[in-house]
Design a protein around this motif. Structure first.
Motif, short mmCIF file in Angstrom:
data_model
loop_
_atom_site.label_atom_id
_atom_site.label_comp_id
_atom_site.label_asym_id
_atom_site.label_seq_id
_atom_site.Cartn_x
_atom_site.Cartn_y
_atom_site.Cartn_z
N LEU A 167 14.45 14.66 52.32
CA LEU A 167 15.34 14.04 53.31
C LEU A 167 16.70 13.60 52.76
O LEU A 167 17.45 12.90 53.45
CB LEU A 167 14.66 12.87 54.05
N ALA A 168 16.99 13.96 51.50
CA ALA A 168 18.34 13.72 50.96
C ALA A 168 19.13 15.02 51.08
O ALA A 168 18.55 16.11 51.00
CB ALA A 168 18.27 13.32 49.49
N TRP A 169 20.44 14.92 51.28
CA TRP A 169 21.23 16.14 51.34
C TRP A 169 21.32 16.79 49.98
O TRP A 169 21.03 16.17 48.96
CB TRP A 169 22.58 15.93 52.02
N GLN A 170 21.67 18.08 49.98
CA GLN A 170 21.72 18.88 48.76
C GLN A 170 23.17 19.31 48.53
O GLN A 170 23.90 19.56 49.48
CB GLN A 170 20.83 20.12 48.92
N HIS A 171 23.54 19.38 47.26
CA HIS A 171 24.94 19.69 46.93
C HIS A 171 25.11 21.17 46.66
O HIS A 171 24.24 21.80 46.07
CB HIS A 171 25.37 18.87 45.72
N PHE A 172 26.25 21.70 47.09
CA PHE A 172 26.54 23.11 46.78
C PHE A 172 27.94 23.23 46.23
O PHE A 172 28.77 22.34 46.40
CB PHE A 172 26.35 24.01 48.02
N LYS A 173 28.17 24.32 45.51
CA LYS A 173 29.52 24.62 45.03
C LYS A 173 29.68 26.12 44.92
O LYS A 173 28.69 26.87 44.91
CB LYS A 173 29.77 23.93 43.69
N ALA A 174 30.93 26.55 44.86
CA ALA A 174 31.24 27.97 44.68
C ALA A 174 32.64 28.07 44.10
O ALA A 174 33.44 27.15 44.23
CB ALA A 174 31.17 28.71 46.01
N SER A 175 32.88 29.18 43.42
CA SER A 175 34.20 29.46 42.85
C SER A 175 34.68 30.73 43.52
O SER A 175 34.05 31.78 43.40
CB SER A 175 34.04 29.62 41.33
N ILE A 176 35.77 30.60 44.28
CA ILE A 176 36.15 31.69 45.19
C ILE A 176 37.45 32.37 44.75
O ILE A 176 38.44 31.70 44.46
CB ILE A 176 36.33 31.13 46.63
N SER A 177 37.42 33.71 44.74
CA SER A 177 38.63 34.49 44.47
C SER A 177 39.17 35.03 45.78
O SER A 177 38.39 35.43 46.66
CB SER A 177 38.32 35.70 43.58
N PHE A 178 40.49 35.07 45.92
CA PHE A 178 41.13 35.61 47.12
C PHE A 178 41.88 36.88 46.75
O PHE A 178 42.56 36.91 45.73
CB PHE A 178 42.07 34.57 47.73
N PRO A 179 41.79 37.92 47.57
CA PRO A 179 42.38 39.21 47.20
C PRO A 179 43.91 39.20 47.13
O PRO A 179 44.50 39.91 46.32
CB PRO A 179 41.88 40.17 48.29
N LYS A 180 44.58 38.44 47.98
CA LYS A 180 46.06 38.40 47.93
C LYS A 180 46.57 37.13 48.60
O LYS A 180 45.79 36.35 49.15
CB LYS A 180 46.66 39.65 48.57
N THR A 181 47.86 36.93 48.56
CA THR A 181 48.43 35.71 49.16
C THR A 181 48.26 35.76 50.68
O THR A 181 48.13 36.83 51.27
CB THR A 181 49.93 35.57 48.83
N GLY A 182 48.26 34.58 51.29
CA GLY A 182 48.16 34.52 52.74
C GLY A 182 47.28 33.37 53.21
O GLY A 182 46.85 32.54 52.42
N TYR A 183 47.06 33.34 54.51
CA TYR A 183 46.24 32.28 55.13
C TYR A 183 44.78 32.70 55.18
O TYR A 183 44.46 33.83 55.60
CB TYR A 183 46.73 32.02 56.57
N TYR A 184 43.92 31.80 54.72
CA TYR A 184 42.47 32.05 54.77
C TYR A 184 41.77 30.85 55.38
O TYR A 184 42.32 29.74 55.40
CB TYR A 184 41.90 32.23 53.35
#
Ligand code: MTE
Ligand code: MO
Length: 406
Positions: free
Chosen positions: A350-367
């Motif tokens: 009943l406790a929340w769980q933590h997540f993480k990620a390391s994200i690469s973006f293909p080029k400049t712009g809005y995501y």
């Protein structure tokens, strides 16, 4: 707080002291008149909340967090949302506080002082996810009445107390028990003593879980007044309305508890999916039990700007009511494709769980970065909205943040 009595009981001199200046015509103040300077309290100061919290209502007080304030693994008191149905009690005397166990299905009605509860029963500490059933309501269309919570009516603090089941067993539970209902001392907004703001409950199976606590501490300190001092029921993973604050009586019922906000359409959703805006008959509405799977990106803040070529580290929490979270994924292409996040185990059920990620973006712009959790039954969050319901409960849609790669 206690402003009304306060002006009466306090001398002009000390009032002036609090204001930091002389009340020039102080002797002319009509009896029972509250000075404006004391009428409009600063809710952040009043409840010891961070200034970035958002006030949704002042009558009664309701206040939510924004996503990045919930970044801590254990939610600090200053970021815990506030949801009141009535008036925050005043003048609580914990030395005289008692808890009565009664109801049709109690073997022997019993009353404990707070000190007895603390000394008689073993103490337990759990980190428990507490989320308002209406969290996310603001997104529903057609809109639902009620506090327009966005994402911030959730918290996972550490609660210390005694097990409800230990206390119920001390009084004795009859075989025909089906539900418990809590009773608390907060007043209805009308101040009419015959009306109660809220009195909800849970089935015996939930009441008897190890993690269901009668808590007297939150994050290692006395529970703050606004969160239920001096005694609070905490039913992690269920709509937070089942976690009664300022509790002084628990009834063991031989029927589904029928207190305020248990009946009608409160905290109920259609038993079967309905079209948006459809009218639903009361008998076709079911009481919300375990909360659905959900997640929140708590870092970075939406609107983050990332230098081109750099990776973005995101993190957050996921929870799934009575269940565990088995997976959290993220998408940077509006849900077309998903990648796995690293997911931690909960510190306890009943406790929340933590997540993480390391994200690469293909080029400049809005995501946009979208996060989606899956529970241990294989059920995932809906991407944009879950099925509509008349009261706007249980919006567990994917949380999304905007990122500019520049
Ligand atoms: N006595 C009492 N308990 C209560 C309430 C209330 O108004 N009075 N509100 C309920 C609801 S609807 C929620 S979401 C949670 C909010 O808890 P919090 O204010 O500590 O965040 O308390 C629950 N317990
Ligand atoms: Mo709630």
């Amino acid at each position: 707080m206690k402003r009304r009595n306060f002006v009466k009981k306090t001398t002009l001199g000390s009032l002036a002291g609090i204001l930091g200046m002389d009340i020039v015509y102080g002797s002319k103040i009509p009896e029972n008149y509250t000075l404006l300077g004391f009428q409009d309290p600063d809710p952040f100061q009043l409840f010891n909340k961070d200034k970035e919290m958002v006030v949704l209502n002042s009558k009664p007080w309701n206040m939510e967090a924004v996503a990045h304030l919930l970044d801590d693994k254990v939610t600090p008191n200053k970021y815990m949302f506030v949801r009141n149905n009535g008036l925050v009690p005043e003048n609580i005397n914990s030395k005289e506080w008692t808890l009565t166990i009664d109801g049709e299905s109690v073997k022997e009605e019993k009353t404990f002082t707070l000190e007895e509860l603390k000394s008689k029963f073993e103490h337990h500490t759990y980190q428990l996810t507490v989320e308002c059933g209406g969290n996310g309501r603001s997104e529903f269309d057609p809109p639902a009445k009620g506090n327009q919570w966005t994402i911030g009516a959730v918290a996972c603090a550490t609660w210390t107390g005694v097990r409800l089941k230990d206390v119920l067993k001390e009084a004795g539970i009859k075989d025909d028990a089906v539900y418990i209902g809590y009773h608390a001392v907060d007043q209805h907004l009308s101040r009419d003593p015959s009306k109660k703001p809220i009195s909800r409950g849970v089935p015996m199976s939930k009441a008897l879980q190890d993690e269901t606590l009668l808590a007297f501490k939150m994050n290692g300190e006395d529970i703050p007044l606004v969160h239920g001092y001096p005694l609070r029921l905490v039913c992690g993973g269920w709509p937070a309305s089942t976690s009664g604050k300022w509790v002084n009586r628990i009834s063991i019922r031989n029927i589904v508890h029928d207190g305020e906000k248990m009946t009608g359409t409160s905290y109920k959703v259609p038993c079967h999916p309905v079209a948006p805006g459809e009218k639903v008959k009361e008998e076709d509405m079911c009481i919300i039990e375990s909360m659905p799977v959900k997640s929140l990106i708590t870092y970075p803040k939406s609107g983050a700007i990332l230098p081109s070529g750099k990776k973005l580290n995101i993190r957050g929490h996921a929870w799934a009511g009575e269940l565990n979270v088995s997976k959290v994924s993220y998408s940077i292409d509006f849900g077309a494709t998903w990648s796995d996040c690293v997911l931690e185990k909960p510190v306890n059920r009943l406790a929340w769980q933590h997540f993480k990620a390391s994200i690469s973006f293909p080029k400049t712009g809005y995501y946009e970065v979208w996060a989606r959790a899956t529970d241990s039954n294989g059920v995932s969050q809906p991407m944009l909205l879950p099925g509509w319901n008349p009261k706007g409960y249980l919006n567990n849609a994917c949380h999304r943040i905007a990122v500019k790669v520049a």
